[in-house]
Design an enzyme around this catalytic site. Structure first.
Site, PDB file in Angstrom:
ATOM      1  N   HIS A 140      -8.644   1.330  -0.217  1.00  0.00           N
ATOM      2  CA  HIS A 140      -8.643   0.916  -1.530  1.00  0.00           C
ATOM      3  C   HIS A 140      -9.874  -0.705  -1.730  1.00  0.00           C
ATOM      4  O   HIS A 140     -10.448  -1.552  -2.215  1.00  0.00           O
ATOM      5  CB  HIS A 140      -7.412  -0.807  -0.994  1.00  0.00           C
ATOM      6  CG  HIS A 140      -6.378  -0.410  -0.984  1.00  0.00           C
ATOM      7  ND1 HIS A 140      -5.216  -0.066  -1.930  1.00  0.00           N
ATOM      8  CD2 HIS A 140      -5.461  -0.382   0.502  1.00  0.00           C
ATOM      9  CE1 HIS A 140      -4.576   0.884  -0.638  1.00  0.00           C
ATOM     10  NE2 HIS A 140      -4.252   0.355   0.182  1.00  0.00           N
TER      11      HIS A 140
ATOM     12  N   SER B 255       0.439  -1.125   0.315  1.00  0.00           N
ATOM     13  CA  SER B 255       0.010   0.335  -0.281  1.00  0.00           C
ATOM     14  C   SER B 255       0.905   1.231  -0.033  1.00  0.00           C
ATOM     15  O   SER B 255       1.301   1.454  -0.839  1.00  0.00           O
ATOM     16  CB  SER B 255      -1.122  -0.022   1.489  1.00  0.00           C
ATOM     17  OG  SER B 255      -2.310   0.767   1.100  1.00  0.00           O
TER      18      SER B 255
END
Length: 286
Positions: A194, A87
């Site tokens: 996400h 991430s």
């Protein structure tokens, strides 16, 4: 083959970076530069802030990026054959292999964190880790729910994170528990990272990314969106924008990296969360 991995949110700790600041002239210089660029003392947050303060998305992302990239820069043997970041860690990895400068990366992270924090404050989203169910089962339950709820982090064969609207998250977690999830853990974050909820942030972030000069990387980076080695700067740009609403394909990335013979993994950043995931992925890949 040397693979270096950079962690994302969740790896922060109180006092992070204080030892680097004290023991390295270069680290001290980069910490001071960070304070100047951000126009506030992020070093005070990192060195003296409480965990409650560090949990704030804005401070978390900045702190982990600064700590991770500085650690790579002061390392005497940072010579990667490939890299990956979980991430936010993807931006740390890109700065470490000089796709963009430390300063530009810091500005990117600052804008990314600010935009995401706004979305978090204006929506009711959350995330949960599901243990002990096959991906396909979790995916199917998410798909059948009428709210916004999606798989967001494929961390290992034993662990999948889901993100979405808080009510949908609770419904799906209740069903997953009924059909055999070994454990469900609600992550203490404000937002549904996400997931489609982050779409407004994606549009803003794209404008910022397009203003930064990206070079081709000196080694492949296995990006979250594709789990494949990327070597072109234009592709890297597109993927870090997509990443805000796409799932993190972490276990897929690691398995693809493991296809190389005699590979060793080194985690650069606070904590050792990724090393724990590597062990689980390795065990299930034998």
């Amino acid at each position: 083959m040397k693979a270096y991995l950079f962690p994302g949110q969740g790896s922060q700790f109180v006092g992070m970076g204080k030892d680097l600041y004290k023991n390295s002239h270069l680290a001290k210089k980069l910490f001071q530069l960070s304070d100047e660029i951000l126009d506030f003392r992020i070093t005070s947050v990192m060195f003296e802030g409480s965990m409650d303060i560090l949990k704030n998305t804005k401070y978390t992302q900045l702190s982990i990026y600064i700590y991770s990239v500085i650690k790579a820069k002061i390392s005497n043997n940072f010579e990667p054959d490939m890299v990956a970041g979980h991430s936010l860690g993807e931006l740390s990895a890109l700065a470490a292999i000089k796709v963009f400068s430390f300063e530009d990366g810091l500005r990117l992270v600052n804008q990314r964190a600010t935009i995401m924090q706004k979305i978090c404050e204006s929506t009711y989203g959350g995330m949960a880790v599901i243990f002990g169910l096959e991906d396909s089962i979790i995916e199917e339950v998410c798909k059948k729910d009428h709210g916004i709820i999606v798989p967001s982090n494929y961390n290992s064969d034993e662990q999948l994170v889901i993100s979405g609207e808080i009510q949908a998250l609770r419904r799906v977690c209740f069903l997953l528990q009924k059909i055999g999830a070994k454990k469900i853990f609600f992550i203490p974050v404000q937002g549904a990272f996400h997931s489609p909820i982050m779409a407004p942030a994606q549009k803003e972030f794209k404008k910022i990314v397009n203003k930064i000069f990206f070079k081709n990387p000196k080694c492949p980076i296995y990006q979250n969106v594709t789990a494949l080695p990327i070597i072109k700067s234009d592709d890297i740009k597109k993927n870090i924008v997509k990443q805000l609403t796409y799932p993190v394909k972490w276990k897929q990335s690691i398995k693809n990296m493991m296809n190389h013979r005699d590979i060793s993994f080194t985690e650069i950043g606070p904590g050792n969360i990724l090393q724990g995931l590597i062990k689980k992925i390795s065990k299930n890949s034998v």
